[in-house]
Design an enzyme around this catalytic site. Structure first.
Site, PDB file in Angstrom:
ATOM      1  CE  LYS A 173      58.423  42.664  37.981  1.00 43.08           C
ATOM      2  NZ  LYS A 173      57.686  43.175  36.811  1.00 43.08           N
TER       3      LYS A 173
HETATM    4  N1  GLU Z   1      55.644  46.277  36.958  1.00 45.83           N
HETATM    5  C1  GLU Z   1      55.354  46.825  35.674  1.00 45.83           C
HETATM    6  C2  GLU Z   1      55.855  45.908  34.575  1.00 45.83           C
HETATM    7  O1  GLU Z   1      56.013  44.720  34.762  1.00 45.83           O
HETATM    8  C3  GLU Z   1      55.813  48.276  35.538  1.00 45.83           C
HETATM    9  C4  GLU Z   1      57.282  48.511  35.675  1.00 45.83           C
HETATM   10  C5  GLU Z   1      57.682  49.981  35.740  1.00 45.83           C
HETATM   11  O2  GLU Z   1      56.830  50.838  35.565  1.00 45.83           O
HETATM   12  O3  GLU Z   1      58.862  50.222  35.954  1.00 45.83           O
HETATM   13  O4  GLU Z   1      56.025  46.300  33.450  1.00 45.83           O
END
Ligand code: GLU
Length: 424
Positions: free
Chosen positions: A113
């Site tokens: 993240k």
């Molecule tokens: N931000 C989204 C999540 O929390 C998508 C992450 C992604 O597609 O890599 O799942």
């Protein structure tokens, strides 16, 4: 605008929430402490400085983060959040959630993240572009289609991904698979924008019968009307469900006659919030949970359902669109009152599942049509639900506990098989 919906938020951090569910699962599974530490802690945590001169003429120094939690199952994967409250603890928690989420969904990625503590509501487009580019310049060495692939999250969108891809491309050559969630014009996948919301709807569809729900008798309340909440609401309405209450950072509205989810999207674009939508009544944000409905979708920030408000929830079914919206104390209250909760780690996996499709399409320089994307998404997310609910039944656990166990077991197996743990 995915946010706290003007409502009260728990004094429990995302990190405490995710750690609690993880620690409990590890205890139940009887995993030794030393081994648990290997999969609990992050592989790499990076903090960078992002100095940007804003409209007030002053240089503002923002902090950017990229946490790579676990890469045993594949390249690191996860969104980048732009929000003033972002800090290392939060990004760390959200990164670990991605590790379990990709494992539960069965897509070949690890968990990561990113985040920048920039207040998107006071920045103009030009300033946000500079933040996105500067962030990539500072973390690009960690990224790449086989290393770590960012995507949108709260406060970022397809445009942000376009800037990030462009910036990465200046240094490495055109590399569309280096980020997902890109615009359609720049090799984004059809269906990616709506994917997280659509994934929630496929889960509703999957459990509706079991809970005696049909679209025509399903009233829906949505907390947060950003990408996830607004897409889920639109697709549910198109199926025949009725949207009866919505909140966002500006406040909350309700209408027993129904709120048109599509028109509300237009209203939010103009009015910058849900409040004032024609035909709706404004209610205190904390009253959203008390609105009579069958389906409640938290799609704002973490910790929004907590011990002081969980007993007000009237829904039969909660599908968690946000990451860690429910504190452990609230989770217990919901379980005691028989609410069927589909937890974040499985419920909101639609985004990363279609990110996986986007990455696959980019690597092949090929494009699928939207029906194909949606059909594959349905299969994968409903399979994840089946696998988690089988485990839940077998081990007599709630879905969340079973989901964590499934995710942890898969990651551990990959880590041990690879030889992640050095014995020498
Ligand atoms: N931000 C989204 C999540 O929390 C998508 C992450 C992604 O597609 O890599 O799942």
């Amino acid at each position: 605008m995915s946010d706290r919906g003007g409502a009260s938020r728990a004094e429990v951090s995302n990190y405490e929430i995710v750690t609690h569910y993880f620690d409990e699962a590890v205890d139940r599974l009887g995993i030794a402490d030393d081994l648990a530490a290997v999969i609990k802690t992050s592989y790499r945590e990076v903090q960078v400085q992002i100095p940007i001169r804003l409209g007030d003429g002053k240089i503002h120094v923002f902090s950017g983060y990229r946490v790579q939690h676990n890469g045993a199952r594949g390249p690191y994967k996860g969104g980048v959040r732009f929000h003033p409250e972002v800090d290392l603890d939060e990004v760390r928690a959200l990164a670990s959630l991605m590790t379990w989420k990709t494992a539960i969904a069965g897509v070949p990625f690890g968990g990561a993240k990113g985040g920048v503590n920039v207040p998107t509501d006071v920045c103009n487009t030009d300033e946000l572009e500079r933040v996105a580019r500067s962030f990539i310049d500072k973390v690009e060495k960690l990224l790449g289609p086989n290393r770590d692939i960012p995507a949108p999250d709260v406060g970022t969108n397809a445009q942000t991904m376009a800037w990030m891809m462009d910036e990465y491309g200046k240094l490495h050559g055109h590399t569309p698979a280096c980020v997902t969630g890109k615009p359609i014009a720049l090799e984004g996948s059809f269906g990616r924008e709506a994917a997280t919301g659509r994934g929630l709807v496929y889960l509703y569809e999957h459990v509706a019968d079991e809970l005696g729900l049909k679209p025509e008798n399903t009233r829906v309340a949505v907390q947060g009307y950003g990408n996830v909440g607004s897409w889920a609401a639109r697709i549910l309405q198109d199926m025949g469900c009725k949207l009866v209450a919505v909140s966002d950072v500006t406040g909350a509205i309700r209408s027993d006659a129904g709120i048109d989810a599509h028109k509300l999207v237009e209203h939010v674009l103009e009015a910058r919030g849900v409040v004032g939508f024609e035909g709706s009544e404004q209610i205190p944000p904390d009253d959203l949970l008390g609105v009579e409905c069958e389906l409640f979708i938290p799609a704002a920030l973490g910790g929004m359902i907590h011990k002081s408000n969980a007993d007000r929830l009237r829904a039969k079914l909660v599908i968690e669109g946000a990451n860690s919206p429910t504190t452990p104390a609230a989770d217990q209250i919901l379980a005691d009152s028989g609410v069927h909760v589909i937890p974040d780690v499985m419920a909101n996996a639609g985004g990363v599942i279609v990110s996986y499709f986007e990455w696959v399409q980019n690597l092949q320089h090929f494009r699928w049509d939207e029906d194909e994307v949606n059909e594959r998404l349905r299969k994968i997310i409903q399979r994840a639900y089946r696998e988690v609910s089988e485990k839940a039944e077998e081990r007599k656990l709630p879905l969340r506990a079973a989901a964590y166990e499934l995710g942890i077991e898969r990651v551990l197996e990959a880590a041990l098989t690879r030889g992640y743990v050095h014995n020498g």
